[in-house]
Design an enzyme around this catalytic site. Structure first.
Site, PDB file in Angstrom:
ATOM      1  CG  ASP A   8      -0.493  -0.037   2.767  1.00 14.10           C
ATOM      2  OD1 ASP A   8       0.259   0.793   2.478  1.00 14.10           O
ATOM      3  OD2 ASP A   8      -1.458  -0.153   3.576  1.00 14.10           O
ATOM      4  CB  CYS A  65       0.752  -2.447   4.964  1.00 16.48           C
ATOM      5  SG  CYS A  65       0.273  -3.659   6.322  1.00 16.48           S
ATOM      6  CB  THR A  67       2.028  -2.574  11.413  1.00 12.98           C
ATOM      7  OG1 THR A  67       0.870  -3.218  10.740  1.00 12.98           O
ATOM      8  CG2 THR A  67       1.299  -0.689  11.635  1.00 12.98           C
ATOM      9  CG  HIS A  98      10.877 -24.264  12.522  1.00 14.36           C
ATOM     10  ND1 HIS A  98      10.015 -24.510  14.456  1.00 14.36           N
ATOM     11  CD2 HIS A  98      11.371 -25.023  12.848  1.00 14.36           C
ATOM     12  CE1 HIS A  98      11.387 -24.953  14.159  1.00 14.36           C
ATOM     13  NE2 HIS A  98      11.906 -25.079  13.427  1.00 14.36           N
ATOM     14  CG  HIS A 133       8.595 -27.733  11.569  1.00 14.66           C
ATOM     15  ND1 HIS A 133       8.000 -27.675  12.424  1.00 14.66           N
ATOM     16  CD2 HIS A 133       9.861 -28.607  11.412  1.00 14.66           C
ATOM     17  CE1 HIS A 133       9.126 -27.479  13.419  1.00 14.66           C
ATOM     18  NE2 HIS A 133      10.702 -28.369  12.805  1.00 14.66           N
TER      19      HIS A 133
HETATM   20  C1  RB5 Z   1      -2.914   2.476   6.346  1.00 13.31           C
HETATM   21  O1  RB5 Z   1      -2.450   3.319   7.226  1.00 13.31           O
HETATM   22  C2  RB5 Z   1      -2.395   0.970   7.136  1.00 13.31           C
HETATM   23  O2  RB5 Z   1      -3.251   0.913   8.404  1.00 13.31           O
HETATM   24  C3  RB5 Z   1      -1.681   0.206   6.824  1.00 13.31           C
HETATM   25  O3  RB5 Z   1      -0.200   0.033   6.565  1.00 13.31           O
HETATM   26  C4  RB5 Z   1      -0.833  -1.374   7.687  1.00 13.31           C
HETATM   27  O4  RB5 Z   1      -0.877  -0.891   8.103  1.00 13.31           O
HETATM   28  C5  RB5 Z   1      -2.608  -2.202   8.338  1.00 13.31           C
HETATM   29  O5  RB5 Z   1      -1.867  -3.017   8.473  1.00 13.31           O
END
Ligand code: RB5
Length: 153
Positions: A8, A65, A67, A98, A133
């Site tokens: 994203d 993304c 996180t 694993h 595994h």
């Molecule tokens: C976008 O703002 C953010 O929510 C996305 O990049 C991600 O971190 C979602 O898990």
């Protein structure tokens, strides 16, 4: 290896760097994540990449993304997809040994380019160990099927 890569807007910068790195390593990259604006919805990108992995149109996927977490949640909805975020050498290595991880999720917000390159290299070259595994992953696949997913292709 043929690898689909998507992000994203929060993973855009890291995706572009990683694609260069993957190509330098000789991997075939399918670049699926081109955020059209500043507010791409991660489910849309994750769905495209995970579907290709689930259908064996590519060998593996990488999703980035903010996180790495939202992408991971979406990717694991697809039969045969095993997605997780990796943050260091250990999670990258064990995700392969694993868990036979076929979709790597990364954080564009907190991960530097060098660390991402290193994690990806470890993830690419580490084999699945099989044995006990494999038994555990068969159980994961059985849970998928008991809960409505078609058998993985
Ligand atoms: C976008 O703002 C953010 O929510 C996305 O990049 C991600 O971190 C979602 O898990």
């Amino acid at each position: 290896m043929r690898i689909a890569v998507g992000s994203d807007h929060r993973g855009d910068h890291l995706r572009l760097k990683l694609i260069d790195h993957l190509r330098r390593l000789g991997e075939e990259v399918v670049d699926l994540g081109v955020p059209a604006n500043d507010d791409t919805d991660y489910p849309d990108v994750a769905e495209t990449v995970a579907r290709q992995v689930s259908r064996h149109e590519v060998d593996r996927g990488i999703l980035i993304c903010g996180t790495g977490l939202g992408m991971c949640i979406v990717a694991n909805k697809f039969p045969g997809v095993r997605a997780a975020p990796c943050f260091d050498d250990i999670t990258a290595e064990l995700s392969r040994r694993h868990n036979d991880l076929n979709v790597l999720c990364l954080s564009g917000d907190v991960m530097g380019e060098k660390l991402a390159d290193r994690i990806v290299e470890i993830w690419l070259r580490t084999p699945f160990e099989g044995g006990r595994h494999a038994r555990r992953l068969q159980k994961v696949a059985a849970i998928e099927q008991r809960n409505g997913a078609p058998p993985a292709a």
